[in-house]
Scaffold this active site. Structure first.
Site, PDB file in Angstrom:
ATOM      1  N   SER A 115       0.869  -1.176   0.000  1.00 41.57           N
ATOM      2  CA  SER A 115       0.000   0.000   0.000  1.00 41.57           C
ATOM      3  C   SER A 115       0.900   1.219   0.000  1.00 41.57           C
ATOM      4  CB  SER A 115      -0.877   0.000   1.262  1.00 41.57           C
ATOM      5  OG  SER A 115      -1.515   1.253   1.454  1.00 41.57           O
ATOM      6  N   TYR A 128      -2.242  -0.716  10.718  1.00 46.12           N
ATOM      7  CA  TYR A 128      -2.216  -0.961   9.275  1.00 46.12           C
ATOM      8  C   TYR A 128      -0.895  -0.487   8.676  1.00 46.12           C
ATOM      9  CZ  TYR A 128      -3.786  -1.028   4.397  1.00 46.12           C
ATOM     10  OH  TYR A 128      -3.902  -1.284   3.052  1.00 46.12           O
TER      11      TYR A 128
END
Length: 239
Positions: A115, A128
């Site tokens: 990501s 995350y």
């Protein structure tokens, strides 16, 4: 286009979104695909049988991931353990099991869907962000350890990350809908307003675009592209 006839690919988190798009791109190129996702016990047993029949993977795509937006002050141990378990530990275990066989055969591709949050941080995403930074770092280690495996002729063994920014998947729909409400339900204006905070192109990516990049990384000509993290983020991480 890469010809993956005779190759076997295992794509985690591949029943929808980016994972499904990657699986489709590899399948179109001729690969046998083992998909993975949340399933009933019966579906899980069938998936395991499929994997055993397919054999050892030549291509591993780690896409499965979860996210919860929460501040450090409000995060708890269960949230941390769940996100790290799926996003980081899952990647570790699939890689450690798949890479030795790839090295023996002289060809292998590991593509970890990280990501932009494996390269830059955002507030309220500590677990995350930690998991995705971990995936990027771990992928570099694996790339180094297997860099000399195989040859140019066999295609070698490579480990890379793809780092998507805003991508048209179900996971962003709640945020899009919330922004669209400010513009009388106009979805396009809601997306533009959401993206302008981070993604300079003010354009989302389609999952198929990630799939095509993953497919290119599987091409033997990419034998020296390893240890990289490739952003698909409209210059988000260029800032």
């Amino acid at each position: 286009m890469s010809d993956l006839s005779g190759r076997t690919a295992f794509v985690t988190g591949s029943v929808q979104g980016i994972g499904l798009a990657v699986a489709k791109a590899l399948a179109v190129a001729g690969a046998r695909i083992a998909v993975h996702g949340l399933a009933s016990p019966g579906q899980a047993e069938e998936a395991v049988a499929t994997l055993k029949a397919a054999g050892a993977p030549d291509i591993l795509v780690n896409n499965a991931g979860i996210q919860k937006t929460v501040s450090l002050a409000e995060a708890d141990a269960d949230t941390w353990d769940a996100i790290i378990g799926v996003n980081l530990s899952g990647v570790f275990h699939t890689m450690r099991l798949a890479l030795p066989g790839m090295a023996e055969r002289g060809f292998g591709r590991v593509i970890n869907i990280a990501s932009v949050h494996g390269l830059v941080a955002s507030v309220n995403k500590a677990p995350y962000v930690a998991s995705k930074f971990g995936v990027v770092g771990m992928s570099k280690v694996a790339a180094l350890e297997y860099a000399a495996a195989g040859t140019k002729a066999t295609g070698g063994v490579t480990v890379n990350c793809i780092a998507p920014g805003w991508t048209e998947t179900a996971i962003i729909e709640p945020q899009v809908a919330a922004r669209a409400e400010h513009f009388g339900g106009d979805r396009d204006k809601g997306i533009a307003d959401l993206l302008k905070e981070k993604q300079p192109s003010i354009r989302t990516s389609d999952p198929s675009e990630i799939g095509e990049l993953a497919l290119w990384l599987c091409n033997p000509v990419a034998h020296n592209v390893t240890g990289t993290t490739i952003p698909v983020d409209g210059s988000w991480t260029a800032q």
